[in-house]
Every structure is written in C-alpha cells, then in structure tokens.
Design a protein around this motif. Structure first.
Motif, mmCIF file in Angstrom:
data_model
loop_
_atom_site.group_PDB
_atom_site.id
_atom_site.type_symbol
_atom_site.label_atom_id
_atom_site.label_comp_id
_atom_site.label_asym_id
_atom_site.label_seq_id
_atom_site.Cartn_x
_atom_site.Cartn_y
_atom_site.Cartn_z
ATOM 1 N N ARG A 50 0.812 -1.218 0.000
ATOM 2 C CA ARG A 50 0.000 0.000 0.000
ATOM 3 C C ARG A 50 0.841 1.263 0.000
ATOM 4 O O ARG A 50 0.424 2.289 -0.519
ATOM 5 N N LYS A 90 -13.821 3.197 10.817
ATOM 6 C CA LYS A 90 -14.104 2.071 9.925
ATOM 7 C C LYS A 90 -12.941 1.095 9.837
ATOM 8 O O LYS A 90 -13.095 -0.102 9.972
ATOM 9 N N MET A 93 -12.275 -2.776 11.214
ATOM 10 C CA MET A 93 -11.976 -3.886 10.314
ATOM 11 C C MET A 93 -10.659 -4.564 10.702
ATOM 12 O O MET A 93 -10.586 -5.786 10.817
ATOM 13 N N HIS A 124 -9.008 -4.617 13.498
ATOM 14 C CA HIS A 124 -8.954 -5.295 14.786
ATOM 15 C C HIS A 124 -9.940 -6.437 14.902
ATOM 16 O O HIS A 124 -9.915 -7.181 15.873
ATOM 17 N N LEU A 127 -10.352 1.359 21.076
ATOM 18 C CA LEU A 127 -10.651 1.574 19.664
ATOM 19 C C LEU A 127 -11.628 2.711 19.443
ATOM 20 O O LEU A 127 -11.576 3.407 18.437
ATOM 21 N N LEU A 145 -13.725 -6.031 19.836
ATOM 22 C CA LEU A 145 -13.131 -4.762 19.423
ATOM 23 C C LEU A 145 -13.049 -3.790 20.601
ATOM 24 O O LEU A 145 -12.043 -3.125 20.792
ATOM 25 N N TYR A 199 -16.913 -10.814 11.208
ATOM 26 C CA TYR A 199 -17.774 -9.697 11.597
ATOM 27 C C TYR A 199 -17.999 -8.861 10.350
ATOM 28 O O TYR A 199 -17.042 -8.406 9.726
ATOM 29 N N ASP A 251 -20.707 -0.458 8.250
ATOM 30 C CA ASP A 251 -19.856 0.445 7.488
ATOM 31 C C ASP A 251 -18.599 -0.331 7.108
ATOM 32 O O ASP A 251 -17.741 -0.569 7.942
ATOM 33 N N LEU A 252 -18.491 -0.732 5.841
ATOM 34 C CA LEU A 252 -17.405 -1.627 5.455
ATOM 35 C C LEU A 252 -16.121 -0.860 5.153
ATOM 36 O O LEU A 252 -16.144 0.301 4.781
ATOM 37 N N TYR A 253 -14.991 -1.526 5.346
ATOM 38 C CA TYR A 253 -13.710 -0.930 4.989
ATOM 39 C C TYR A 253 -12.874 -1.940 4.211
ATOM 40 O O TYR A 253 -12.742 -3.093 4.617
ATOM 41 N N PHE A 263 -9.054 -2.170 1.821
ATOM 42 C CA PHE A 263 -7.835 -1.468 1.405
ATOM 43 C C PHE A 263 -8.074 -0.786 0.067
ATOM 44 O O PHE A 263 -8.621 -1.388 -0.861
ATOM 45 N N GLN A 310 -6.384 0.115 -2.576
ATOM 46 C CA GLN A 310 -5.906 -0.244 -3.916
ATOM 47 C C GLN A 310 -6.190 -1.694 -4.289
ATOM 48 O O GLN A 310 -5.937 -2.099 -5.422
ATOM 49 N N GLU A 313 -7.080 -9.783 -4.548
ATOM 50 C CA GLU A 313 -5.986 -9.457 -3.616
ATOM 51 C C GLU A 313 -6.476 -9.446 -2.168
ATOM 52 O O GLU A 313 -5.783 -9.904 -1.263
ATOM 53 N N PHE A 360 -5.252 -11.742 1.003
ATOM 54 C CA PHE A 360 -4.922 -11.214 2.331
ATOM 55 C C PHE A 360 -5.681 -11.987 3.411
ATOM 56 O O PHE A 360 -5.100 -12.450 4.390
ATOM 57 N N TYR A 361 -6.983 -12.172 3.175
ATOM 58 C CA TYR A 361 -7.791 -12.911 4.156
ATOM 59 C C TYR A 361 -7.314 -14.350 4.278
ATOM 60 O O TYR A 361 -7.305 -14.916 5.370
#
Lengths: 672, 299
Positions: free
Chosen positions: A19, A93, A97, A99, A265, B50, B77, B81-83, B85, B87, B92, B96-97
């Motif tokens: 990144r 957000k 994600m 954590h 958090l 969290l 989970y 509100d999704l996040y 990466f 790029q 990809e 990562f997962y």
C-alpha cells in the motif's frame, strides 16, 4: 505458533509494503536526484579550480552538516510514514476492520512499525548502493570513499528511526492524523518555547530574575534542533552519544507498543486517545497560550505590567476553550467555565505570591563573607561552562574556537573589595528598581557553601547613581586584567603590532622590532591601569587603535587608543610614528554639515545642499566635540573631507558649542 | 456459544450498556432488535472483541473474546460500514484474508463466484455499496467461520441477493453448526430467519425469547359490539395497545390466548377475530410498554 511468527504478521507487513511503496519510491527518487546524481553532474562538469569546492560540498552533504534540503526531508518523510502506516487506527471504519482480524494488538503494532521502518530504510540503502557503484565506476571515485558513504547511510537511518519513533509514539496518544503531525512537531519545539516564554514572564514579575537566554541543552539534544544544527558533529563522544539516542528511539517504540495495547478503539477520531490525559492537554494548552499572550501583549506594549496581565487573561481563556472545543468536538463549551475558574484561581495565587515576593527572591543579597567569587558579565553560557560545569572545552568546541576562553576570560571577581562592591551595587539596583535603560548584565555569586545566586539586571553606565557603584569595580586592577586584552599581552608572543587611525585614510604603521613591541606593550598596560571609569565608558575616541598579531593565533586583537593615553601618544610622536598614521588638523580640507533626518528621508537628488565650513577653528572644534550617542533625528552629520578620504560623525544640535558653530547650525536650519 | 454476562460500558459519562446479559446458542440465528441508539453496534463491538468492556464477561465457546486471536480466527464480523484497502482488488483482498484466517477455503471462494457475479479483478472500493456488501459476504463465508456477527447485514442488497445470502448463511447454520448474531431494523427480514430474538433497549436486553414463544405470547384481537363497549372491558396491564373506531375495538394483549378469548367472549361481542401479529408490532408494543411509545405523528 512460534514467538517470531506471532509478533510479526507477514500478511500485514506485505499489505503495508504494497500500500505504501510509493512513499518509499518518491523518497528514493528525491534522494537520488539530490545526492548521487547531482554529485555526478557536478563532478563531470567540474573545472580544476572547483575541485576543493566540490569536495567540500559533497563532504558536507554526506555528513549532514548544514544541509537544509536533507534535513527537511528527514524531518518530514518519517513523520509522514508513521502517519500513513498508523492511519488505520485513527479512522473508525478501518480500526474496526483491522482489529476484527484474528491478530493480536502487539502483532499489529510490531508488524506495522516494522513495515514503516523497512519502507524508510530502503531508499537509504538503494542510494548507498548507487553511491558505491558510482564510487567504483565513475569520476566520483575521487570524491567518495566507502567510510563516507556508510557514514551517510548510518546517519540517514539513525535520523529516520529517531523521527519515526517519535511520530509513532505521538500517534498512539492521539486519535487523529492531523493531531499526530501537529503534536509530533509541537513536542519538539515546546520545551524551548516554554523556556523562553516562562523566562520572559518571570523577568517581568520578579525583578532581577535571570537565566540563560536560550537553552543549549535543548538545542543540542532535541531532534529537530539536532538535525538543523548538526550538533552531533561537535560532540566529542559521538559514538556513545549516538547509541544513547538509538536507545531512546527504541524506548519510544516500546512505550508506543505499551500504549497501543491499552488504547481503546472507540477513541479513533478523538484528539486525545486517553481521557485521563484530557486535563493535561487542556491545562497545558491554557498555560502555554497564557505565556504566549503575556509575552505578545507585554512585548508589544514596551513591557507594561497591566498589558502582561491582560495578555494572560485573554490568551489563557482562549487556550482553555479552544482545548475544550477540540476535546468535545463541539462549540458548546461555555458551560465548562468552572475548570477555567479553578485554573485562574491557582494562577492568581501563584502570580500574587510571585509579585509579593513571598520567597524573598528579589531582596536576597548575600553577605560578603559568604561569597567566594562573583561573575559580573554579559554572557550566561561563559559563566555556565567555565564556572558551574567546569567544562570550558565544551563551549569552545561548540563555538569552534579553541582559544575562546583565553581571549575572553569570564569576569569572575574574587577580591574582597570587588565582591563587596558588587553586593553594594546589587543593593542599589534593588532599591532603585529601574528597568528601562542600560544593558542587561548578570550578577552570579558562587557561595562558599557551593550554592549559586543568579540575578540579571539592566545597568546603565551613563546613569550617575549607577556609576557611583560601578566606578570602584571598573577601576580595580582585577577587573581590568579580565576585561582588557592589553593587560594580558606578552611581548615575546607578539609577531606584529600595527597602529592606525580610521579617520586619516593613511596606511597603518607596522612595528616588528622587539624593542618597539616591548615598549608599546608596557605603555599599553600602564595606560590601561591608569584608565578612569569615565574613559572606560565614554564613546569618544574610537578611531585610533593598536592591532596585535600573536604567534599561534589566527585572529588579531584590536586595542583602542584613547586620547587619555598621553604617554603612549607621546612615545608614538617621539618615535615619529604618529605623523605617519594619525589624522592632523591640517589634513582636513573642509567639513560639510547636513541634517541627519535629511539622510533618512531624501534620496541623493533631493538632498538639500549641505553647509560647508572652511574656518580652521570651527573645524577643530568639530573634530574634538563628543559624538552624539542617542541617535535622535535632529542630530547633525559632520562630514570631514580628508585627502582622498571622507569620514563622518554625528553631532548633537543641543551640544554646547561656540557662537560661530551655532551660526552654521542656524544656517542649516534656515536652508530647510 | 456467544455469551455476555453483566456487560457494562460507558462512553464518558454516558452509559451505553448496563448489566447486559445475552446468550446465543450454537447453530442458531439470534436477531438483535432495538431502536436507534439502543447500543446494538456497541454490543456487537464487544462481542467481536473490538471494545473492551468496563465490567462483565464476553465469551465465545467459554473463551474471552478480547485480544483472543484464536477465537477471532473462527469468527467473522460484517459491520454496517465496510472498509477495504483502497488499492486492492477482490482477488488481492481474498489473498490477504487467506493468509490471516486459518480455515480459509479457496474452493468455496471459487464456488461462490457463481453466487456473486462480480469480476474478481475489480478494485473493491470502486464498487457500489451493495456490491461491497456482497464482497464482504463472499470473503466472510469463504473463511469458514464458526461464528458470524452481522450488523445490519442486508442493507443495500436487492431482494434476490438477500435471499441468496440468507440461504447461504442458513445452509452453513444447518450443515456446519454456525452460530449467527444479526442486528437489524428490518423486522420482516428477521422474522423469516431468526429462531431467537433479543430486544435491546437503553443498554439492556429487555426481552430475550424464542421467536415462536414470543409470537404465542402476544396477540391481536378485533372485536365488534352491538351497542356500547361495556365499561371496564379488558383494561389491565395485559393490554399493550387499544384503538377504538366506533364500536370496533382493536386490542393487542399479552397473556394466554385461550384465557384472553374466554374473558372477551363473556362480554358478548358481535365479532371476535384473532389477527396475525407481525414481529414489527411485537417490537413496537413491547417497547411501548417501557415508555417507548409510538406517538401518533400529525403532519
């Protein structure tokens, strides 16, 4: 799972590298363009006479000394990297994600930290590699050496690590990337800012309060100053010193890890991530802004005390409520006024205590029996390193002047008479409590029990009441020995002495004969011993001087010859030197008078024609008149036309002068 | 499976959760209902490890969740509100997962390409919100979780996709004994899929019951009388809601259905009907009894 794999998560590190590789790439290019390639172009296009210059430039760049471009890169890129790498933590957000992944916090922290650091050192490594290649295969081989390249690499990595660790640690305490950047720089400037501001305030509130004008410790030890001053180069114990800083950076990173583990958090987006720190932030900001406000208002109003207080009130209220706005992320903070009242109460008690001098600070004067010696001079650092730290070499190496203390011995008075004299002077100053005129001077006692009493006062040599106390000190042999270089001259060490007069336009007369040198030195000493207080403080007679060049010294010393040095002047006349260099009345062809203000307001074309004087006796009067020192605008400039040379002096219109000269002054008035 | 005991959490001086107890059984779907600001998301962020609770215990399979990567490796989970990466493409992100979730299943990922018709080379953040939700389910289901915690999961999905997603999840519940906790405002949605319902109100679970129980506990009646409604007719705490139009009376009451019917019949109504009750009505009237009245809004 082994320890290694659990602490550093490969997937996280790789995703960070993926990144943020572009930051690394840009930094690599910037360094490449600024260092190896620009060196290559300089070296290829060189002319023979420039070789030393190019060598010098390259050496300076590779050792990070006086190189602002690299310094700016170093203090911004690692901070930017730390902000980007830990950006996920500051946005709700992404914090959620990241954590929710099955990764422990320590692993998160270690992996992100490492990824950022790797991205930071790759550019330095690549550039070092390029430099090594250029060293072997191009003309740069004659400028680069492997030790120089590795020194550069080491310093670059060192500074990157240092700034990165600070920015990371700061980031753990805040929940906003902007705050992270701002706090990173603020904490580095804050100590010196608080130091200067606090000192200013205490000087206003406590008569006689004195401290160093700035802190050399901060200047030599805070990363930002370190980088721009290249103070590390001056440090004689560089290796141990670098090690200490690397350990500090490591301690910051470990502390950051600890803070990360306890961070909540839900604080993403907050300006301070730990509610326990709110009061520290709030009152810290209130206090700092209070100092800034006081300094600003008081400084702008020529040090008036009511303005200082007004500045305190306005700025502290501003600081308090702005801090509350930032903490609560809302403008509705006026109902929180109570905290400000508590703060105000504490400050009022403190300031009240200070201005009533509860501790007896202002009136404290030692008795002469207690005092071992007293410093009576202008330079705090001279005293500090010479007397308190007993480490004069440090200051000399910092000033890059190994003979500094030999040429400028600090004025430490030890005789009973002078100690008593300084004490009497201090009592007088406390009684008078004047602040305005004069120059600031330190009185620092070294007591027999090992303590110090440090004060700073404005002393006006021209003031009659101050002068009465200064006179016995100034005229003492002990003071003169320290104050005047003429007292320390050793004829055997002198290579050359020359005598000259600035007004005459004539060449200086050089004396090299041992007899002349011995006699002149002796005369200078005797004349200095005879000097009266009035001679020492007058501003007349700064035209004639003896320059002395000693063996083993680079710089020559200049000693003023005053008109009171009659036996010395007679000696010069007897030897026939005087006529060769000095100005004589008959050398002056004419004098032109001109109002001083005309010079300030008109350019040459519009300047009114000056009044010219040819009368001998008036010229003589002007030659001997005392120059004006207060630089008020209705002074007169007298321009003396000497053979192919002009010099001028300021004369006050109010000076008591003869009727004839008054006539010329009047003529000057009429013309305008 | 998922359990919270005496869970308490404050933000500053504001108590969001107070002494909360919750239990989700293995291989069941638990619907978490609650009005806005009841603390649903806060509760979920505790269940996913969290947030750290001020007091109380949060466990999954009797293991504390906070800072427990083993538990988290078996759980996914999907937040509201999704996040992703910025790029990364779907592929990809999947890689990562795959490195992070121990039970990741590439076969499943490939199979699910048929369900989610999105080109896996596309960058996730460039997709629409609904498509990003699909990606989240795609990746979540591929990581073979034992626990799924979903916050407003089907928001933004079209009806067809909703059906597909739910059938995938329910299939996992049935075949792999997955436990699911789902929060939603969409009561109808929960009605079809949940077997347990918990209603969260002012930081507490006020009702926690099996859906069937709940439905058999609250009833809706329509009554018509020939003349005036007899005085004192059914005015007890058991009546949750009452509207009267002329001589027609609409009642929502809690209690044993037969007993209630007996009591009504004794007043000799002309009409007496038992109407079907939606979960929405239960939700509104259960909370209405706690001062959370649905006010008639006049525009």
């Amino acid at each position: 799972m082994t320890f290694k794999t659990s602490l550093f998560n490969k997937a996280l590190i790789l995703s960070n590298l993926k990144r943020y590789w572009w930051v690394s790439a840009l930094y690599t290019l910037a360094l490449m363009a600024y260092i190896p390639f620009s060196h290559l172009m300089k070296a290829m296009g060189m002319e023979v006479q420039n070789i030393t210059w190019i060598q010098d430039t390259i050496d300076r760049m590779l050792s990070f000394s006086q190189d602002d471009v690299q310094a700016i890169l170093i203090c911004t890129v690692p901070v930017l990297m730390a902000v980007l790498i830990f950006r996920y933590l500051q946005v709700d957000k992404s914090a959620v994600m990241m954590h929710s992944l099955p990764i422990k916090r320590s692993s998160h922290y270690a992996s992100h930290c490492l990824a950022g650091f790797v991205l930071l050192i790759i550019p330095a490594l690549l550039n070092s590699l390029i430099m090594i290649l250029l060293d072997y295969f191009t003309v740069l081989g004659s400028f680069y050496t492997l030790p120089k390249i590795f020194t550069w690499l080491g310093l670059n990595i060192f500074f990157c690590l240092f700034f990165y660790s600070i920015a990371v640690l700061v980031g753990m305490f805040t929940g906003s990337s902007v705050a992270q950047i701002v706090f990173t720089y603020i904490i580095q400037i804050l100590p010196i800012g608080i130091y200067v501001l606090l000192k200013f305030s205490l000087e206003q509130l406590l008569f006689g309060f004195g401290e160093a004008p700035y802190s050399l410790f901060i200047e030599d030890n805070y990363p930002l100053f370190l980088l721009f001053n290249s103070a590390f180069l001056r440090n004689p114990h560089m290796v141990g010193w670098l090690l200490a800083y690397i350990l500090t950076a490591a301690a910051f990173l470990i502390l950051g890890w600890f803070v990360y583990k306890h961070r909540r958090l839900e604080t993403a987006g907050d300006i301070i991530a730990f509610p326990a720190l709110y009061p520290a932030f709030k009152y810290g900001m209130t206090f700092c802004l209070m100092l800034v406000g006081g300094t600003y208002f008081c400084g702008a109003s020529r040090q008036s005390l009511p303005m200082l207080i007004l500045g305190y009130v306005i700025a502290s209220a501003l600081g308090y409520f702005v801090a509350e706005v930032l903490i609560h992320k809302s403008f509705r903070v006026l109902h929180l006024y109570k905290g400000y009242l508590y703060y105000a109460l504490v400050i009022v008690i403190l300031l009240g205590g200070l201005s009533l001098d509860v501790s007896g600070f202002v009136k404290q004067v030692p008795s002469p029996e207690e005092v071992e010696k007293v410093y009576f001079g202008y330079n705090y650092n001279d005293w500090f390193y010479f007397e308190k730290e007993k480490n004069p070499e440090f200051l000399e190496s910092r000033y890059q002047d190994s003979g500094y203390f030999e040429d400028n011995p600090p004025i430490l008075l030890e005789s009973q008479e002078n100690i008593a004299g300084v004490i009497e002077l201090q009592k007088h100053l406390i009684k008078e409590r004047k602040r305005e005129a004069g120059s600031s001077r330190y009185i620092i006692y070294t007591l027999k029990n090992g303590d110090y009493i440090l004060r700073q006062y404005n002393i006006n040599e021209a003031d009659q009441s101050d002068a009465a106390f200064l006179k016995p000190i100034y005229e003492s042999l002990e003071y003169k020995k320290l104050k005047f270089p003429a007292m320390r001259l050793v004829p055997e060490d002198i290579k050359l002495m020359s005598v000259e007069d600035d007004r005459s336009g004539k060449r200086p007369v050089n004396l090299t004969g041992t007899k002349d040198i011995r006699e002149l030195t002796e005369l200078l000493k005797n004349e200095t011993i005879k000097m009266s207080y009035e001679d020492m403080t007058s501003s007349r007679d700064s035209y004639m001087r003896v320059s002395v060049l000693e063996n083993n010294k680079r710089n020559e010393q200049n000693i003023l010859v005053q008109s009171s040095f009659t036996s010395l002047l007679n000696w010069l006349k007897d030897k026939g030197y005087y006529d060769q260099f000095a100005l004589h009345l008959e050398d002056i062809e004419s004098v032109e008078l001109e109002k001083a203000e005309d010079r300030a307001y008109f350019d040459n074309a519009a300047t009114p024609s000056p009044v010219t004087i040819n009368e001998r006796e008036v010229i003589e009067e002007l030659l001997n008149i005392d120059p004006s020192t207060n630089y008020i605008s209705n002074d007169v400039i007298a321009r003396f036309n000497v053979r192919n040379h002009v010099w001028s002096k300021r004369v006050s219109l109010e000076a008591g002068v003869s009727a004839k000269l008054k006539g010329y002054f009047a003529e000057l008035e009429e013309d305008n | 499976m998922i359990e919270a005991q005496k869970l308490t959490k404050s933000f500053g001086n504001y108590k969001v959760l107070e002494d909360l107890n919750l239990k989700v059984k293995k291989a069941s779907v638990y619907g978490l209902l609650g009005p806005n600001g009841a603390g649903k998301t806060t509760l979920i962020k505790h269940l996913t490890g969290l947030y750290r609770q001020d007091q109380g215990i949060v466990t999954i399979d009797d293991q504390p969740v906070y800072e427990n990567s083993q538990v988290k490796g078996q759980m996914i989970y999907i937040p509201d509100d999704l996040y992703f990466f910025s790029q990364a493409s779907i592929e990809e992100t999947a890689k990562f997962y795959a490195k992070i979730y121990p039970d990741w299943n590439w076969n499943r990922y490939e199979q699910l390409k048929q369900v989610f018709p999105i080109d896996s080379k596309r960058r996730v953040v460039k997709l629409s919100k609904g498509m990003q939700k699909q990606v989240a389910f795609w990746l979540g289901i591929s990581s073979m979780p034992k626990v799924m915690i979903l916050d407003e999961p089907v928001d933004g999905l079209d009806p067809v996709m909703r059906k597909k997603v739910w059938s995938l999840i329910l299939q996992d519940v049935a075949e792999r004994q997955v436990s699911v906790l789902v929060s939603s405002h969409n009561l109808r949605e929960l009605e079809d899929v949940c077997d347990h319902i918990g209603i969260l109100h002012k930081g507490k679970i006020v009702v926690e019951r099996e859906l069937d129980d709940m439905k058999s506990d609250v009833h809706k009646f329509q009554l018509g009388f020939a003349g005036d409604i007899p005085e004192g007719f059914l005015v007890g705490p058991e009546v949750l809601h009452r509207t009267q139009t002329g001589s027609i009376l609409l009642l929502i009451a809690r209690g044993d259905k037969n007993e209630l019917l007996q009591r009504m019949k004794s007043a000799n109504p002309v009409i007496l009907d038992v109407l079907p009750l939606t979960l929405e009505e239960i939700f509104i009237y259960e909370l209405g009894g706690m001062g959370y009245d649905i006010q008639n809004i006049i525009i």
